[in-house]
Design a protein around this motif. Sequence first.
Motif, PDB file in Angstrom:
ATOM      1  N   MET A   1      82.514   2.713  61.627  1.00  0.00           N
ATOM      2  CA  MET A   1      83.103   2.874  60.312  1.00  0.00           C
ATOM      3  C   MET A   1      82.084   3.531  59.383  1.00  0.00           C
ATOM      4  N   LEU A   2      82.527   4.461  58.585  1.00  0.00           N
ATOM      5  CA  LEU A   2      81.634   5.161  57.662  1.00  0.00           C
ATOM      6  C   LEU A   2      81.552   4.424  56.327  1.00  0.00           C
ATOM      7  N   VAL A   3      80.353   4.405  55.765  1.00  0.00           N
ATOM      8  CA  VAL A   3      80.147   3.803  54.448  1.00  0.00           C
ATOM      9  C   VAL A   3      79.379   4.772  53.562  1.00  0.00           C
ATOM     10  N   ILE A   4      79.621   4.642  52.265  1.00  0.00           N
ATOM     11  CA  ILE A   4      78.846   5.402  51.279  1.00  0.00           C
ATOM     12  C   ILE A   4      77.989   4.361  50.574  1.00  0.00           C
ATOM     13  N   ARG A   5      76.669   4.487  50.730  1.00  0.00           N
ATOM     14  CA  ARG A   5      75.784   3.480  50.157  1.00  0.00           C
ATOM     15  C   ARG A   5      74.486   4.100  49.652  1.00  0.00           C
ATOM     16  N   PHE A   6      73.690   3.246  48.980  1.00  0.00           N
ATOM     17  CA  PHE A   6      72.409   3.687  48.458  1.00  0.00           C
ATOM     18  C   PHE A   6      71.377   3.716  49.576  1.00  0.00           C
ATOM     19  N   PHE A   7      70.482   4.709  49.507  1.00  0.00           N
ATOM     20  CA  PHE A   7      69.331   4.799  50.390  1.00  0.00           C
ATOM     21  C   PHE A   7      68.112   4.840  49.482  1.00  0.00           C
ATOM     22  N   ARG A   8      67.326   3.765  49.482  1.00  0.00           N
ATOM     23  CA  ARG A   8      66.238   3.630  48.516  1.00  0.00           C
ATOM     24  C   ARG A   8      65.091   4.570  48.852  1.00  0.00           C
ATOM     25  N   PRO A  15      62.213   2.318  41.603  1.00  0.00           N
ATOM     26  CA  PRO A  15      63.266   2.655  42.560  1.00  0.00           C
ATOM     27  C   PRO A  15      64.067   3.880  42.139  1.00  0.00           C
ATOM     28  N   SER A  16      64.482   4.627  43.111  1.00  0.00           N
ATOM     29  CA  SER A  16      65.481   5.674  42.929  1.00  0.00           C
ATOM     30  C   SER A  16      66.236   5.724  44.253  1.00  0.00           C
ATOM     31  N   PHE A  17      67.464   6.192  44.202  1.00  0.00           N
ATOM     32  CA  PHE A  17      68.322   6.090  45.373  1.00  0.00           C
ATOM     33  C   PHE A  17      69.022   7.407  45.676  1.00  0.00           C
ATOM     34  N   LYS A  18      69.071   7.731  46.954  1.00  0.00           N
ATOM     35  CA  LYS A  18      69.972   8.777  47.428  1.00  0.00           C
ATOM     36  C   LYS A  18      71.287   8.059  47.718  1.00  0.00           C
ATOM     37  N   ILE A  19      72.388   8.710  47.459  1.00  0.00           N
ATOM     38  CA  ILE A  19      73.683   8.150  47.837  1.00  0.00           C
ATOM     39  C   ILE A  19      74.103   8.908  49.085  1.00  0.00           C
ATOM     40  N   VAL A  20      74.238   8.172  50.194  1.00  0.00           N
ATOM     41  CA  VAL A  20      74.443   8.814  51.485  1.00  0.00           C
ATOM     42  C   VAL A  20      75.699   8.283  52.177  1.00  0.00           C
ATOM     43  N   VAL A  21      76.225   9.118  53.085  1.00  0.00           N
ATOM     44  CA  VAL A  21      77.321   8.711  53.966  1.00  0.00           C
ATOM     45  C   VAL A  21      76.682   8.445  55.317  1.00  0.00           C
ATOM     46  N   ASN A  26      74.168   1.667  61.156  1.00  0.00           N
ATOM     47  CA  ASN A  26      72.806   2.148  60.911  1.00  0.00           C
ATOM     48  C   ASN A  26      72.150   1.283  59.839  1.00  0.00           C
ATOM     49  N   PRO A  27      70.858   0.986  59.999  1.00  0.00           N
ATOM     50  CA  PRO A  27      70.180   0.186  58.970  1.00  0.00           C
ATOM     51  C   PRO A  27      70.068   0.962  57.663  1.00  0.00           C
ATOM     52  N   PRO A  28      70.101   0.250  56.516  1.00  0.00           N
ATOM     53  CA  PRO A  28      70.055   0.942  55.219  1.00  0.00           C
ATOM     54  C   PRO A  28      68.795   1.779  55.023  1.00  0.00           C
ATOM     55  N   GLY A  29      67.678   1.330  55.564  1.00  0.00           N
ATOM     56  CA  GLY A  29      66.433   2.077  55.383  1.00  0.00           C
ATOM     57  C   GLY A  29      66.059   2.898  56.592  1.00  0.00           C
ATOM     58  N   GLY A  30      66.990   3.123  57.510  1.00  0.00           N
ATOM     59  CA  GLY A  30      66.676   3.802  58.762  1.00  0.00           C
ATOM     60  C   GLY A  30      66.447   5.289  58.628  1.00  0.00           C
ATOM     61  N   GLY A  31      67.000   5.914  57.590  1.00  0.00           N
ATOM     62  CA  GLY A  31      66.817   7.340  57.419  1.00  0.00           C
ATOM     63  C   GLY A  31      67.832   8.181  58.165  1.00  0.00           C
ATOM     64  N   ARG A  32      68.705   7.557  58.930  1.00  0.00           N
ATOM     65  CA  ARG A  32      69.720   8.308  59.674  1.00  0.00           C
ATOM     66  C   ARG A  32      71.017   8.259  58.883  1.00  0.00           C
ATOM     67  N   PHE A  33      71.411   9.397  58.343  1.00  0.00           N
ATOM     68  CA  PHE A  33      72.675   9.461  57.624  1.00  0.00           C
ATOM     69  C   PHE A  33      73.353  10.786  57.910  1.00  0.00           C
ATOM     70  N   ILE A  34      74.650  10.837  57.641  1.00  0.00           N
ATOM     71  CA  ILE A  34      75.427  12.032  57.936  1.00  0.00           C
ATOM     72  C   ILE A  34      75.241  13.087  56.853  1.00  0.00           C
ATOM     73  N   GLU A  35      75.367  12.626  55.581  1.00  0.00           N
ATOM     74  CA  GLU A  35      75.255  13.588  54.482  1.00  0.00           C
ATOM     75  C   GLU A  35      74.787  12.869  53.219  1.00  0.00           C
TER      76      GLU A  35
END
Length: 172
Positions: A1-8, A15-21, A26-35
Amino acid sequence: MLVIRFFRIGKKNQPSFKIVVTDKRNPPGGGRFIEEVGFYNPLTKEKFLRRERFQYWLSKGAQPSPTVHNLLVEEKIIQDKKIPVHPVRKLKREGEGEPIAKETPKGEKEEKEEREEREEREEKEKKEEKEEKEGVRKEEKTVKEEIASDRKEEPKKEETEEESKEEAKKEK
């Protein structure tokens, strides 16, 4: 399932966040995201959101996290109500087994009222304890007076050890 969440990203205490799909697994801090579909800095309130990409991924079934959902509602990318993000704490009052549901965070006014109520309750409890102790003392005095009246004697004052020694010397 795809989620749109913050990547710190960012430094410690900045703090600042990328918003990623990404995939939910995948773990939130893993660095693996689609876009990467946006950016958010909570300290400066700076936001950069790609509306078209959000609309695209939402149409594909990606679910936004509660905080991202609230951000999208603020920016009018989606028309919905905000989701309460902070959990409801359950606290126990002293002496009671039942937990009380309490929302967080509290305002200063609510905290002050709660503190005043607690202080009043404590004062009341102390006052009741004091009255109980005094009541016990009065009962002891009345019992002593009853015993003395049964013996037809007046109640004696409690003597100190020194006075009792002096009386013993006088008797000798």
